[in-house]
Design an enzyme around this catalytic site. Structure first.
Site, PDB file in Angstrom:
ATOM      1  N   LEU A 143      13.451 -97.011  34.163  1.00  0.00           N
ATOM      2  CA  LEU A 143      13.000 -95.801  33.470  1.00  0.00           C
ATOM      3  C   LEU A 143      11.700 -96.042  32.713  1.00  0.00           C
ATOM      4  O   LEU A 143      11.013 -95.106  32.348  1.00  0.00           O
ATOM      5  CB  LEU A 143      14.091 -95.292  32.512  1.00  0.00           C
ATOM      6  CG  LEU A 143      15.356 -94.742  33.188  1.00  0.00           C
ATOM      7  CD1 LEU A 143      16.414 -94.398  32.151  1.00  0.00           C
ATOM      8  CD2 LEU A 143      15.057 -93.530  34.050  1.00  0.00           C
ATOM      9  N   GLY A 197      21.363 -97.039  33.268  1.00  0.00           N
ATOM     10  CA  GLY A 197      21.373 -98.004  32.179  1.00  0.00           C
ATOM     11  C   GLY A 197      20.174 -97.773  31.284  1.00  0.00           C
ATOM     12  O   GLY A 197      19.166 -97.202  31.723  1.00  0.00           O
ATOM     13  N   HIS A 210      19.922-106.181  34.664  1.00  0.00           N
ATOM     14  CA  HIS A 210      18.640-105.511  34.404  1.00  0.00           C
ATOM     15  C   HIS A 210      18.484-105.200  32.907  1.00  0.00           C
ATOM     16  O   HIS A 210      17.441-105.465  32.309  1.00  0.00           O
ATOM     17  CB  HIS A 210      18.600-104.230  35.244  1.00  0.00           C
ATOM     18  CG  HIS A 210      17.366-103.405  35.080  1.00  0.00           C
ATOM     19  ND1 HIS A 210      16.496-103.136  36.127  1.00  0.00           N
ATOM     20  CD2 HIS A 210      16.841-102.768  34.012  1.00  0.00           C
ATOM     21  CE1 HIS A 210      15.497-102.383  35.687  1.00  0.00           C
ATOM     22  NE2 HIS A 210      15.690-102.131  34.407  1.00  0.00           N
TER      23      HIS A 210
HETATM   24 NI    NI Z   1      14.721-100.772  33.102  1.00  0.00          NI
END
Ligand code: NI
Length: 195
Positions: free
Chosen positions: A118, A73, A159
């Site tokens: 990330l 994502g 998220h």
């Molecule tokens: Ni994230």
């Protein structure tokens, strides 16, 4: 999912198993993703009102970055664009972009699992999420979309939606896990240019 980007979701699979070329692509992608400490990650993204070529280009870029970074994502906030759009892995070969996303239903069942992000490299932490959610919004052309999700994709959209509100997994985990993660994230030195 636990292994993730970490985001477990956002985010990643086992980097050590990637070949050299894939690892290089992953590093290049991560270098284009805003990292912890960047104030943009704490800002609320704005609703989109026009569905134009700029949006299509943004979605294409985010999809490529998510793929290269081995994430599941990615929110526009993470590439420094404060617009309410994210991409997520809905199925194995099914990446979906959602504009102006909203959770319209949340199942009662909750589950705690490790998530990574990330934008928070090198850490994962337990986060409690709804096991089942219904997500509604628009596709990049402005058409209404609705997804009933369960398990990993449900966790991923919760998220990513958090990212659009400036919320990070650090805010969703327990105090001990938060402190442990911050101990890893904080010491990053800032390289100053010499005069
Ligand atoms: Ni994230």
């Amino acid at each position: 999912m636990a292994d993730v980007e970490g985001e477990v979701i956002e985010e990643s699979e086992e980097a050590e198993e990637l070949d050299a070329e894939a690892q290089a692509r992953r590093r290049l992608a991560l270098a284009q993703i805003r990292q912890y400490g960047d104030p943009v990650l704490r800002m609320r993204a704005r609703e989109l009102t026009s569905f134009d070529e700029d949006l299509e280009r943004l979605v294409a870029r985010m999809t490529q970055l998510m793929h290269d970074a081995r994430g599941v994502g990615l929110a526009a906030t993470q590439v420094g664009i404060l617009q309410r759009v994210f991409v997520f892995q809905k199925g194995e070969d099914d990446v979906v972009a959602v504009v102006n996303p909203e959770l319209t239903e949340r199942g009662r069942e909750l589950e705690t699992d490790d998530e990574g992000c990330l934008s928070l490299q090198g850490v994962t932490m337990p986060v409690e999420r709804h096991v089942r959610v219904t997500l509604e919004g628009r596709d990049p052309r402005g058409k209404d979309v609705r997804f009933e999700l369960e398990g990993h994709p449900a966790r991923a959209v919760q998220h990513e939606l958090d990212h659009l509100d400036g919320t990070l997994i650090l805010d969703r985990t327990d105090e001990q896990s938060r402190k442990a993660a911050l101990a890893v994230l904080r010491p990053r030195p800032i390289l100053a240019a010499t005069p």
